[in-house]
Motif scaffolding. Structure first.
Motif, short mmCIF file in Angstrom:
data_model
loop_
_atom_site.label_atom_id
_atom_site.label_comp_id
_atom_site.label_asym_id
_atom_site.label_seq_id
_atom_site.Cartn_x
_atom_site.Cartn_y
_atom_site.Cartn_z
N ASP A 85 21.32 -60.36 -44.94
CA ASP A 85 20.20 -60.45 -45.89
C ASP A 85 18.95 -60.19 -45.10
N LEU A 86 17.76 -60.14 -45.62
CA LEU A 86 16.65 -59.76 -44.45
C LEU A 86 16.31 -61.16 -44.07
N HIS A 87 16.45 -61.40 -42.76
CA HIS A 87 16.32 -62.67 -42.22
C HIS A 87 14.77 -63.07 -42.19
N CYS A 88 14.01 -62.04 -41.83
CA CYS A 88 12.58 -62.38 -41.91
C CYS A 88 11.75 -62.86 -43.29
N LEU A 89 12.61 -62.30 -44.33
CA LEU A 89 12.13 -62.78 -45.60
C LEU A 89 12.57 -64.43 -46.09
N ARG A 90 13.84 -64.38 -45.65
CA ARG A 90 14.45 -65.80 -45.65
C ARG A 90 13.64 -66.76 -44.97
N THR A 91 13.10 -66.53 -43.62
CA THR A 91 12.43 -67.57 -42.82
C THR A 91 11.04 -67.61 -43.36
N SER B 224 20.98 -48.51 -41.70
CA SER B 224 21.23 -49.98 -41.93
C SER B 224 21.57 -50.35 -43.57
N LEU B 225 22.69 -51.30 -43.56
CA LEU B 225 23.20 -51.36 -44.81
C LEU B 225 22.60 -52.59 -45.49
N MET B 226 21.81 -52.29 -46.54
CA MET B 226 20.97 -53.23 -47.28
C MET B 226 21.64 -53.95 -48.65
N ILE B 227 21.85 -55.33 -48.71
CA ILE B 227 22.32 -55.71 -49.68
C ILE B 227 21.47 -55.99 -51.04
N SER B 228 20.46 -55.95 -50.87
CA SER B 228 19.59 -56.12 -51.87
C SER B 228 18.32 -54.93 -52.36
N GLU B 229 18.34 -54.62 -53.37
CA GLU B 229 17.24 -53.49 -53.58
C GLU B 229 15.79 -54.11 -53.53
N PHE B 230 15.62 -55.52 -53.58
CA PHE B 230 14.26 -55.80 -53.59
C PHE B 230 13.94 -55.81 -51.89
N GLU B 231 15.07 -56.07 -51.18
CA GLU B 231 14.74 -56.06 -49.77
C GLU B 231 14.33 -54.56 -49.50
N MET B 232 15.05 -53.74 -50.15
CA MET B 232 14.79 -52.02 -49.79
C MET B 232 13.37 -51.92 -49.86
N GLU B 233 12.72 -52.45 -51.02
CA GLU B 233 11.50 -52.35 -51.47
C GLU B 233 10.50 -52.80 -50.39
N ASP C 42 11.30 -45.56 -43.20
CA ASP C 42 11.67 -44.48 -44.07
C ASP C 42 13.07 -44.82 -44.86
N SER C 43 13.23 -44.56 -46.11
CA SER C 43 14.43 -44.59 -46.66
C SER C 43 15.66 -43.99 -46.08
N GLU C 44 15.41 -42.94 -45.39
CA GLU C 44 16.59 -42.03 -44.74
C GLU C 44 17.30 -42.96 -43.81
N ILE C 45 16.92 -44.03 -43.33
CA ILE C 45 17.44 -44.88 -42.51
C ILE C 45 18.21 -46.22 -43.12
N LEU C 46 18.01 -46.24 -44.40
CA LEU C 46 18.35 -47.50 -45.31
C LEU C 46 19.43 -46.88 -46.30
N PHE C 47 20.32 -47.89 -46.48
CA PHE C 47 21.34 -47.55 -47.57
C PHE C 47 21.72 -48.84 -48.13
N TYR C 48 21.50 -48.66 -49.48
CA TYR C 48 21.92 -49.92 -50.26
C TYR C 48 23.23 -50.08 -50.58
N LEU C 49 23.71 -51.06 -50.11
CA LEU C 49 25.18 -51.64 -50.59
C LEU C 49 25.28 -53.11 -50.90
N PRO C 50 25.42 -53.20 -52.17
CA PRO C 50 25.64 -54.56 -52.68
C PRO C 50 26.95 -55.06 -52.22
N PHE C 51 27.30 -56.40 -52.79
CA PHE C 51 28.76 -56.85 -52.74
C PHE C 51 29.51 -55.78 -53.69
N LEU C 52 30.54 -55.65 -53.36
CA LEU C 52 31.63 -54.70 -53.94
C LEU C 52 32.72 -55.49 -54.32
#
Length: 425
Positions: free
Chosen positions: A124-130, A166-175, A184-194
């Motif tokens: 998860d985005l640690h800075c957001l949680r912190t 970077s594999l991002m688990i949350s679309e909100f955190e992508m935003e 840049d979105s090119e270095i991010l990939f949305y990958l939730p729990f599967l």
């Protein structure tokens, strides 16, 4: 489309994946452990030879990686022995488990295996949680701009920039990364729990409304938001539920409960601290309602996804449900007000029709938002492209190259200083 098919054919040549773990995976202890096993499964199914390395000590509850065809390797922090190890292994892809691991080992990977693709699983985005936790403790409203002054954000964003993807688990955190940090979105990939699709025959096998009893909370107590949630339940919400429903029982499960957690155990109030669940899935399946009044945190909440998989409706907060259900109706109720939370919990527990509809909502969310096949092929496709064209990809990630250049030097010499000091001591 033909290009991607060609790339996957190319992947038939065996590739090596090195995963550097913050801890050894414990899928029965935390959602993070389950997430890691999902990633291992994806790469294993696509022909990768996988080595899992970690500087962490072994634990009683770690999974036996060799049963999954994964080689286990213990490594040291601030030691050149890692350099020898990775040169010999010569992986094609390196996956860092959380940014702290990339900080420790990223420069060594870059220096010794510069061609290896560097992936970061943020969890998860640690800075957001912190930042949310800090705002909560200071009794003020969290604002996204708070992230800009958060020290851990500087470290975490630098780590994201240094990696190829970077594999991002949350679309909100992508935003958040796009809009607040201009990543840049090119270095991010949305990958939730599967998870696997819930089919009608599976749904019919779930315990019925009549077969279930009690409220339940489940969560790893090493995770601060979980401890805070249990405190909140005990002190504020549970008394209101008991007032409306005197027979109510809440069972609190979780790995690694501290003494302060155990002290909340009060059977006379129907509040039971049970501790580690031998089988979390069975615990949640037997419960009628999951309670999760989460007040701060980030990422996706594994406990709430598990509740949906078990056909167990839940009552949570907007933080708890964040980025978890697209625009679909929730698997129960989302409520931030204490009195309304308690009222909805009692309603959900007692009204079978509302409970059944909530259960169906959860199944719809899983089948729409968390299908493994929907995302796993895309991940392998993009990794395939990176393996073939990493030079061009990195050329367009100028900020990443800049940070890689400077961080390599600063982190490298700090690590070498620590290593020299350790030898001297």
């Amino acid at each position: 489309m033909h290009y991607f098919v060609f790339q996957r054919i190319k992947m038939n040549q065996t590739k090596k994946l090195l995963i550097i773990g913050f801890v050894w995976p414990e899928p029965n202890s935390s959602a993070a452990g389950g997430r890691m096993m999902q990633l291992i499964s994806i790469f294993k199914e696509n022909g990768f030879e996988i080595t899992f390395a970690s500087p962490a000590l072994d634990s009683d509850f770690m999974i036996d990686l060799t049963e999954f065809g994964v080689e286990k390797k213990s490594i040291e922090l601030n030691s050149s022995s890692f350099d020898d190890f990775i040169i010999e292994l010569n992986p094609d892809v390196v996956l860092f488990d959380r940014f702290m691991i990339e900080e420790q080992f990223g420069w060594r990977v870059t220096e010794n295996c510069p061609q290896a693709i560097r992936l970061l699983d943020t969890e998860d985005l640690h800075c957001l949680r912190t930042a949310r936790q800090k705002a909560f403790k200071e009794n003020r409203t969290f604002e996204l701009n708070d992230l800009l002054s958060e020290e851990v954000a500087k470290r975490e964003i630098a780590s994201i920039l240094r990696c190829d993807l970077s594999l991002m688990i949350s679309e909100f955190e992508m935003e958040v990364l796009n809009n607040v940090f201009k990543i840049d979105s090119e270095i991010l990939f949305y990958l939730p729990f599967l998870v696997e699709e819930i089919k009608e025959e599976d749904f019919l096998k779930l315990p019925t409304f009549e077969d279930r009893e009690h409220f339940v909370f489940i969560g790893n107590f090493l995770h601060e938001p979980n401890w805070n949630t249990v405190q909140y339940l005990k002190e504020a919400i549970w008394p209101l539920i008991k007032k409306q429903f005197p027979e109510a029982v809440l069972e609190v499960y979780g790995a690694y409960p501290s003494q302060k957690v155990l002290q909340l155990h009060q059977p006379k109030d129907g509040f039971f601290i049970v501790g580690r669940a031998v089988d979390a899935n069975e615990v949640v399946k037997k419960a009628r309602v999951v309670l999760a009044p989460i007040r701060f945190g980030a990422g996706l909440k594994g406990k709430l996804l598990e509740a949906m998989q078990c056909g167990t409706p839940s009552v949570t907060t907007s933080i708890g449900s964040e980025a978890m259900h697209a625009n679909l109706p929730w698997n129960g109720f989302i409520e931030n007000d204490i009195a309304k939370f308690a009222k909805q919990a009692v309603l959900l527990y007692g009204e079978e029709n509302i409970w059944k509809q909530s259960q169906k909502n959860g199944v719809a969310i899983i089948n729409e938002c968390y299908q493994k096949n929907k995302y796993s092929n895309k991940l392998i496709d993009i990794v395939s492209l990176l393996l073939i064209d990493s030079e061009n990809h990195r050329l367009h990630n100028f900020m990443g190259s800049l940070l890689q250049h400077h961080t390599l030097k600063s982190t490298k010499y700090m690590a070498k200083w620590i290593e020299a000091k350790n030898k001297k001591d």
